[in-house]
Design a protein around this motif. Structure first.
Motif: not given
Length: 69
Positions: A6-8, A15-16, A54-56, A62-66
């Motif tokens: 739920d956050s960038p 990713v790391d 993880f669940e998004l 939407r910004k994280i999904s993009d």
């Protein structure tokens, strides 16, 4: 156990961590019946410890999904 994405910052951590351990992101649409059925089936199974899950909520984040796309 599924963790909420739920956050960038969490996305950056995923990713790391992907260089050391498999990471799975399920992009769930709360408006889609098929997505809800798949989510239910995924969560009813036993998860391997060798993978982080993880669940998004792609409607709410939407910004994280993009960014993932």
């Amino acid at each position: 156990m599924w963790k909420e994405l739920d956050s960038p910052e969490i996305l950056a951590d995923i990713v790391d961590n992907s260089f050391r351990k498999a990471q799975v992101i399920y992009k769930h649409s709360t408006r889609c019946a098929l997505s809800s059925m798949v989510k239910s089936r995924l969560q009813s199974g036993t998860l391997p410890d060798s993978i982080d899950f993880f669940e998004l909520d792609l409607i709410a984040h939407r910004k994280i999904s993009d960014a993932i796309a």
